[in-house]
Design a protein around this motif. Structure first.
Motif, PDB file in Angstrom:
ATOM      1  N   SER A   1      25.848  31.542  27.997  1.00  0.00           N
ATOM      2  CA  SER A   1      25.820  31.846  26.580  1.00  0.00           C
ATOM      3  C   SER A   1      25.535  32.960  26.125  1.00  0.00           C
ATOM      4  O   SER A   1      25.989  34.181  26.097  1.00  0.00           O
ATOM      5  N   THR A   2      24.586  34.035  27.335  1.00  0.00           N
ATOM      6  CA  THR A   2      24.238  35.625  27.301  1.00  0.00           C
ATOM      7  C   THR A   2      25.095  35.959  29.280  1.00  0.00           C
ATOM      8  O   THR A   2      24.348  35.606  30.008  1.00  0.00           O
ATOM      9  N   ASN A   3      24.907  37.626  28.633  1.00  0.00           N
ATOM     10  CA  ASN A   3      25.257  38.257  30.329  1.00  0.00           C
ATOM     11  C   ASN A   3      24.359  38.086  31.056  1.00  0.00           C
ATOM     12  O   ASN A   3      24.422  38.319  32.480  1.00  0.00           O
TER      13      ASN A   3
ATOM     14  N   VAL B   1      18.448  52.871  26.114  1.00  0.00           N
ATOM     15  CA  VAL B   1      20.111  53.179  25.702  1.00  0.00           C
ATOM     16  C   VAL B   1      20.119  54.241  24.636  1.00  0.00           C
ATOM     17  O   VAL B   1      20.990  55.402  25.179  1.00  0.00           O
ATOM     18  N   ARG B   2      19.249  54.893  23.998  1.00  0.00           N
ATOM     19  CA  ARG B   2      19.821  55.722  23.342  1.00  0.00           C
ATOM     20  C   ARG B   2      19.381  57.602  24.689  1.00  0.00           C
ATOM     21  O   ARG B   2      19.720  58.425  24.301  1.00  0.00           O
TER      22      ARG B   2
ATOM     23  N   GLU C   1      21.135  62.106  27.758  1.00  0.00           N
ATOM     24  CA  GLU C   1      21.840  62.341  28.927  1.00  0.00           C
ATOM     25  C   GLU C   1      23.269  62.665  29.731  1.00  0.00           C
ATOM     26  O   GLU C   1      23.557  63.404  30.591  1.00  0.00           O
ATOM     27  N   GLY C   2      24.162  62.012  28.837  1.00  0.00           N
ATOM     28  CA  GLY C   2      25.569  62.263  28.531  1.00  0.00           C
ATOM     29  C   GLY C   2      26.003  61.213  29.401  1.00  0.00           C
ATOM     30  O   GLY C   2      27.888  61.297  29.637  1.00  0.00           O
ATOM     31  N   LEU C   3      25.925  59.797  29.327  1.00  0.00           N
ATOM     32  CA  LEU C   3      25.904  58.968  30.174  1.00  0.00           C
ATOM     33  C   LEU C   3      26.998  58.209  28.889  1.00  0.00           C
ATOM     34  O   LEU C   3      27.142  58.001  27.887  1.00  0.00           O
ATOM     35  N   GLY C   4      28.132  57.776  28.850  1.00  0.00           N
ATOM     36  CA  GLY C   4      28.900  56.696  28.442  1.00  0.00           C
ATOM     37  C   GLY C   4      28.554  55.459  27.937  1.00  0.00           C
ATOM     38  O   GLY C   4      27.765  55.075  29.101  1.00  0.00           O
ATOM     39  N   PRO C   5      29.161  55.287  27.421  1.00  0.00           N
ATOM     40  CA  PRO C   5      28.912  53.372  27.097  1.00  0.00           C
ATOM     41  C   PRO C   5      28.657  52.372  28.181  1.00  0.00           C
ATOM     42  O   PRO C   5      28.199  51.971  28.464  1.00  0.00           O
ATOM     43  N   SER C   6      29.690  52.828  28.857  1.00  0.00           N
ATOM     44  CA  SER C   6      30.096  51.596  30.092  1.00  0.00           C
ATOM     45  C   SER C   6      29.180  52.104  31.234  1.00  0.00           C
ATOM     46  O   SER C   6      28.549  51.276  31.766  1.00  0.00           O
ATOM     47  N   GLU C   7      28.818  52.765  31.527  1.00  0.00           N
ATOM     48  CA  GLU C   7      28.027  53.259  32.427  1.00  0.00           C
ATOM     49  C   GLU C   7      26.151  53.088  32.241  1.00  0.00           C
ATOM     50  O   GLU C   7      25.956  52.492  32.956  1.00  0.00           O
ATOM     51  N   ILE C   8      25.615  52.962  30.712  1.00  0.00           N
ATOM     52  CA  ILE C   8      24.978  52.675  30.124  1.00  0.00           C
ATOM     53  C   ILE C   8      24.567  51.713  30.628  1.00  0.00           C
ATOM     54  O   ILE C   8      23.807  50.733  31.245  1.00  0.00           O
TER      55      ILE C   8
ATOM     56  N   LEU D   1      22.293  49.316  32.848  1.00  0.00           N
ATOM     57  CA  LEU D   1      21.264  48.342  32.125  1.00  0.00           C
ATOM     58  C   LEU D   1      21.460  46.711  32.067  1.00  0.00           C
ATOM     59  O   LEU D   1      20.696  46.230  31.256  1.00  0.00           O
ATOM     60  N   GLY D   2      22.538  46.200  33.181  1.00  0.00           N
ATOM     61  CA  GLY D   2      22.951  45.258  33.121  1.00  0.00           C
ATOM     62  C   GLY D   2      23.225  44.651  31.533  1.00  0.00           C
ATOM     63  O   GLY D   2      23.646  43.156  30.659  1.00  0.00           O
ATOM     64  N   CYS D   3      24.044  45.269  30.634  1.00  0.00           N
ATOM     65  CA  CYS D   3      24.901  44.779  29.466  1.00  0.00           C
ATOM     66  C   CYS D   3      25.420  45.401  29.193  1.00  0.00           C
ATOM     67  O   CYS D   3      26.037  46.417  30.218  1.00  0.00           O
ATOM     68  N   SER D   4      26.505  44.175  28.194  1.00  0.00           N
ATOM     69  CA  SER D   4      28.283  45.257  27.962  1.00  0.00           C
ATOM     70  C   SER D   4      28.480  46.351  27.063  1.00  0.00           C
ATOM     71  O   SER D   4      26.823  46.819  26.716  1.00  0.00           O
ATOM     72  N   ARG D   5      29.412  46.297  27.474  1.00  0.00           N
ATOM     73  CA  ARG D   5      29.639  47.672  26.872  1.00  0.00           C
ATOM     74  C   ARG D   5      28.902  47.432  25.346  1.00  0.00           C
ATOM     75  O   ARG D   5      29.196  48.746  24.059  1.00  0.00           O
ATOM     76  N   MET D   6      29.824  46.813  24.430  1.00  0.00           N
ATOM     77  CA  MET D   6      30.072  46.016  23.195  1.00  0.00           C
ATOM     78  C   MET D   6      28.395  46.859  22.358  1.00  0.00           C
ATOM     79  O   MET D   6      27.998  46.624  21.781  1.00  0.00           O
ATOM     80  N   GLN D   7      27.400  45.680  23.188  1.00  0.00           N
ATOM     81  CA  GLN D   7      25.973  46.135  23.697  1.00  0.00           C
ATOM     82  C   GLN D   7      25.269  47.308  22.990  1.00  0.00           C
ATOM     83  O   GLN D   7      24.821  47.775  22.363  1.00  0.00           O
ATOM     84  N   VAL D   8      26.175  48.057  23.780  1.00  0.00           N
ATOM     85  CA  VAL D   8      25.809  49.891  24.184  1.00  0.00           C
ATOM     86  C   VAL D   8      25.896  49.782  22.365  1.00  0.00           C
ATOM     87  O   VAL D   8      25.096  50.857  21.835  1.00  0.00           O
TER      88      VAL D   8
END
Length: 196
Positions: free
Chosen positions: A10-12, A150-151, A156-163, A167-174
């Protein structure tokens, strides 16, 4: 005739490895997997791909019935679609197949029992939460992803994909976390080191 395995969590943060190994050990020619809720069929692209490519004599294999779906109606609809294509469904635990009439009955009963069990669990959970709230002990569920981290990574300049990777989650969650208004944000902890 092919044995096609389907694995789902069910989850990542849940692991598919156990299901994949079992399906391969059972001789599945193809194994498709996805990380998505089984509450409905919506958005389950891998399952839809399997169903659309089934041919007469093929067999759809899952480790447990709840991998196909959480609702009895959805499971029975899937079984019916497979049968319409001349294919069968096999559940490994417990070992049952729709190839025989009895298998179809057993799958129906298992689906009903599993759905009833989930309702009982939710009811007990709801009662427990109500009791905890009445005693002033309930603070709500802890978010799985550290929103503050996440924030922090974003500033610190990281994009959603790198975050997401860190953190072991999807870009959409970010994206969802970053778009939350301040009034809806969970209480955030300050972190002194990386990781979760």
């Amino acid at each position: 005739m092919a044995r096609i395995g389907y694995a789902r969590v069910s989850t990542n943060d849940q692991d598919l490895e156990g299901q994949l190994k079992r399906l391969e050990a059972e001789g599945c020619d193809v194994v498709r997997a996805e990380k998505i809720s089984g509450a409905s069929r919506e958005g389950r692209a891998e399952l839809e791909t399997i169903i659309s490519f089934l041919r007469p004599g093929d067999e759809l294999v899952v480790t447990r019935l709840d991998r196909l779906g959480r609702a009895t109606r959805d499971v029975l609809n899937l079984v019916h679609e497979c049968e319409q294509k001349g294919a069968s469904v096999t559940v490994l635990d417990p070992n049952v197949s729709t190839r025989g009439d009895m298998g179809r009955v057993v799958i129906t009963v298992l689906g009903m029992v599993a759905e009833m069990e989930r309702r009982f669990i939710k009811e007990r959970q709801r009662e427990g939460i109500e009791q905890a709230k009445a005693k002033g002990k309930y603070k709500g569920g802890r978010p799985r992803i550290d929103h503050g981290r996440v924030r922090q990574l974003r500033t610190e300049g990281l994009g959603p994909s790198e975050i997401g990777k860190q953190l072991g989650c999807s870009r959409m969650q970010v994206y969802r976390i970053l778009e939350l208004p301040a009034s809806e944000r969970p209480q955030e902890r300050t972190r002194t080191s990386g990781g979760l």
